[in-house]
Each structure stands twice: as C-alpha cells, then as structure tokens.
Design an enzyme around this catalytic site. Sequence first.
Site, PDB file in Angstrom:
ATOM      1  N   CYS A 134       0.820  -1.209   0.000  1.00  0.00           N
ATOM      2  CA  CYS A 134       0.000   0.000   0.000  1.00  0.00           C
ATOM      3  C   CYS A 134       0.857   1.264   0.000  1.00  0.00           C
ATOM      4  O   CYS A 134       0.387   2.332  -0.391  1.00  0.00           O
ATOM      5  CB  CYS A 134      -0.939   0.003   1.202  1.00  0.00           C
ATOM      6  N   ASN A 135       2.110   1.141   0.440  1.00  0.00           N
ATOM      7  CA  ASN A 135       2.974   2.320   0.533  1.00  0.00           C
ATOM      8  C   ASN A 135       4.056   2.394  -0.534  1.00  0.00           C
ATOM      9  O   ASN A 135       4.777   3.396  -0.609  1.00  0.00           O
ATOM     10  CB  ASN A 135       3.641   2.380   1.915  1.00  0.00           C
ATOM     11  N   ARG A 136       4.212   1.348  -1.357  1.00  0.00           N
ATOM     12  CA  ARG A 136       5.282   1.384  -2.354  1.00  0.00           C
ATOM     13  C   ARG A 136       5.011   0.389  -3.480  1.00  0.00           C
ATOM     14  O   ARG A 136       4.362  -0.654  -3.264  1.00  0.00           O
ATOM     15  CB  ARG A 136       6.632   1.069  -1.709  1.00  0.00           C
TER      16      ARG A 136
ATOM     17  N   HIS B 267      19.440   0.277  -0.849  1.00  0.00           N
ATOM     18  CA  HIS B 267      18.009   0.583  -0.768  1.00  0.00           C
ATOM     19  C   HIS B 267      17.199  -0.675  -0.459  1.00  0.00           C
ATOM     20  O   HIS B 267      16.311  -0.642   0.411  1.00  0.00           O
ATOM     21  CB  HIS B 267      17.526   1.202  -2.077  1.00  0.00           C
TER      22      HIS B 267
ATOM     23  N   GLY C 145     -13.311  -3.361  15.559  1.00  0.00           N
ATOM     24  CA  GLY C 145     -12.887  -2.484  14.478  1.00  0.00           C
ATOM     25  C   GLY C 145     -11.421  -2.661  14.150  1.00  0.00           C
ATOM     26  O   GLY C 145     -10.750  -3.570  14.663  1.00  0.00           O
ATOM     27  N   GLU C 146     -10.895  -1.780  13.312  1.00  0.00           N
ATOM     28  CA  GLU C 146      -9.518  -1.922  12.842  1.00  0.00           C
ATOM     29  C   GLU C 146      -8.508  -1.878  13.984  1.00  0.00           C
ATOM     30  O   GLU C 146      -7.600  -2.710  14.056  1.00  0.00           O
ATOM     31  CB  GLU C 146      -9.211  -0.816  11.829  1.00  0.00           C
ATOM     32  N   MET C 147      -8.638  -0.908  14.879  1.00  0.00           N
ATOM     33  CA  MET C 147      -7.679  -0.758  15.967  1.00  0.00           C
ATOM     34  C   MET C 147      -7.681  -1.976  16.883  1.00  0.00           C
ATOM     35  O   MET C 147      -6.642  -2.562  17.190  1.00  0.00           O
ATOM     36  CB  MET C 147      -8.008   0.494  16.779  1.00  0.00           C
TER      37      MET C 147
END
Length: 427
Positions: free
Chosen positions: A50-52, A95, A187-189
Amino acid sequence: MSFFALGVNHQTASVALREQIAFNAEKLSVLLAQQSHNSELNDLVVVSTCNRTEVYAISENADMVLSWLAQANHLDVKQLVNHVYRYEDAQAVTHLMRVASGLDSLMLGEPQILGQVKSALSLAKDAHTVSGNLNRIFEYAFYAAKRVRSETAVGSHAVSMGYAVAQLALQVFSQPEKMTVLIVAAGEMNSLVAKHLAEMGVGKVLICNRTRERAELLAQEIAHQVDVEIIDFAALAENLYRADVISSCTGSLHQVISYQDVKRALKKRRYQQMLLVDLAVPRDIEPKVESLDGVYLYGVDDLQSVIDENLAQRRQAAVEAEVMVNQLAIELITHERVNEAGETIHQYRQHGHELQQEELQLALSRLEKGENAAQIMQDFAHRLTQKLLHPTSIVLRDAAKAEDPAYFEQLQQSLTNVAAHRRKAKK
C-alpha cells in the site's frame, strides 16, 4: 548489466498515483510470466504494497525498467518520471536492504515489510524471472534485515497502538498463556490488538461487538492461534469478570463500561488485577475506574506518550542500523566483484592454456623436423611470453592515457608487488 531499484513510495507519490501502479498477486503473476520470455528484461522482482511499488531488476538500463513499469499499468512514462526514484548497483543494494529492514517504511522499523519482500521474491521465482545473481542479492538483503532486527533496537519498541496494548499486557501479566483478553468492538484498531495478543500466545480471546458478523470475521482471522469466544454486546457487563485484559474501542458517544460494572467484576474475580485500555474517543470506560485497587486504566493519551518515546528510541537505533546496512551492502558488492574477477581470471587462464598448447604443438613439430632443440626452447619461451604479456601491456598503456592517474598507479603497484613476491620466493 547493472542491478537497478526503481519505483515510488509514500514519500514520492500520492495515494492516487500509488493506487494506479499497484499490483495484486494475480495480476503480477501473469505479467511476470509474460516477461520471463522477454530476452531484454526477464530478471526482475516487483514489491508492491500500500505504501510502495518497486521493481528490482538486473538490466542494461533503468529506462527499460521504467518503461515496463509504466506499460504494465497502462500509464505514460511522463506520469511517473517526476515521482520515481532510481538506484543502481551499490545504491540499489543499500536501498533493498533498507526496505527489507523497515528503515524506509512509513512506520519506522515495522516488521511486515520483510515478509512482503520475501513473498515478492517467491512470486517472481514461480514466474521464472529470478536469476542466481538476483536471488543472491535478495537473500543477502534478508540476512541484513535479520542482522538489523537482532543486533539493533530499531524494531523492539512499540510504535503502534495495537502493539503498545499487547506489550503493556505482557508487562502487567507475565504469563500470556494464562491470560484472557476481552476485545470490546472489533474495528480496525482492536483487531490489531487481538492479532498481536494472539501472536504472543494468550490463553483466550473474548470478542464483544454490536454486530455478530464483524466479530465472527475477526474470530476467523485469529482462531488458528488462540481459543476464541464471541459474546453478545448486551452481555458485556456480566462477562467483564472473565477478562484479565480489556481493550475497548467502540466509537460510541456514551461510555459502555461503568465504574460499577468494573467494581462488580473485580469482586467476582476475588480482586485479581485487571488491565483496562480505552482506545476510544470519546472514552468508552468511566475514568473513575482508575481509583479501584488492582485496576490499571490506560487511555489514548497515555499510550501515545509511550509510543512517542519509543519512536524516538527507534530513530536513535536506526542510525546504528543505517551504518550496519551500508557496511553489509559494501560487503555484498565487494563479494560480487570478487566473483566477477574470478570468472575473468578463469577465462584469462583458459586463454593462457590455449596459447601454451599452440606454442607447444609448434615446438614439437619443429623437434620432429630435427631443428636445434635449444633454439626451439628459446623461441618457445619468447613467443609464449610475448603473447601472454601483450594484453597486460595494452591495459597498462590504456591506464596511462586515462584521466585518473590513481588507476595506473594502482596497476603499477600491483605488478611491482607480484615481481617482488616472485623474487622473494626464488630466494
């Protein structure tokens, strides 16, 4: 051929652009399988989260890799070029190691990325787009990530609410296998809280949610790790006594756990201690609960201060981790160069052997004709020496003409050392 790392991440591209070039496993499997037949670019691994989205490839040039990334997502290269970072060889290795170690993550030191990179390599292997060289680079990156995890504190401090709750529970209750956890709202948390605690080996998880469907979904996700029971929301108060740890995050406008509820539960537990964590805003648990003996109550602000302190410790540890990664990257590059030199040396030796056989056959032919043996031996030695030294002479002349005098000086010193060593050996 060079090793390239090329892609976008949370620092260089918006969510919208990252969504456009993200790959799911099914799509990626098909694309890589097709790419395995491409003679120009068939040695690559794609990491997409989701971030890269990043492409790691051994290729002739980075533009070829960028073009593939754009075409695979039906985009014009111009849409990507201002958001893409690219690294080559040593920088690309560094990297990859930073990514696998969690040093390049949105949440510094997060451990999930290592599993995602391993999955990406496995997917590429199944599609036959991973050479021995590329695989070796990735395996060394995994080794680097393991070293960072075991030898630095970059991943040892809780920096998410879910993980912080789990760590707090282990501090209060030293034997997780005897611990019962009550999750109020799935929920998500709270789902993250439940998953972290399940991974830590708690004895039982009770899930209490307004809708049973959501509770059942969470139960399915952790049932392979822990004993799970679903409780009706209406029965929350009467089941509080069963829990050693209660994590609540309902999003309700009204408190769902009262002082009297906890007081009765504590009495029913014969005053065995309880840990209550209120992740909700507005709060789910009546603050007065904190005054009860044997009850630990933590709110969002309490946990956030712990997280901020832990994040500062992670950042400090990351400095040490960065030094380690750079050293390991240099080691790998050096090792690869030695391997390449070994192949070159082998080829040069093979060339020398072929020259030797040519000159030997010529000398034997002259001997058969009855020519002078001493002269033949002198000619043999002279011709072979000339042919063997000719390439070295060319390299020295080219080095002398080059703009960098250090290269020529290094070659000179190496040849001087070889000659000195030989003279010493003869003595």
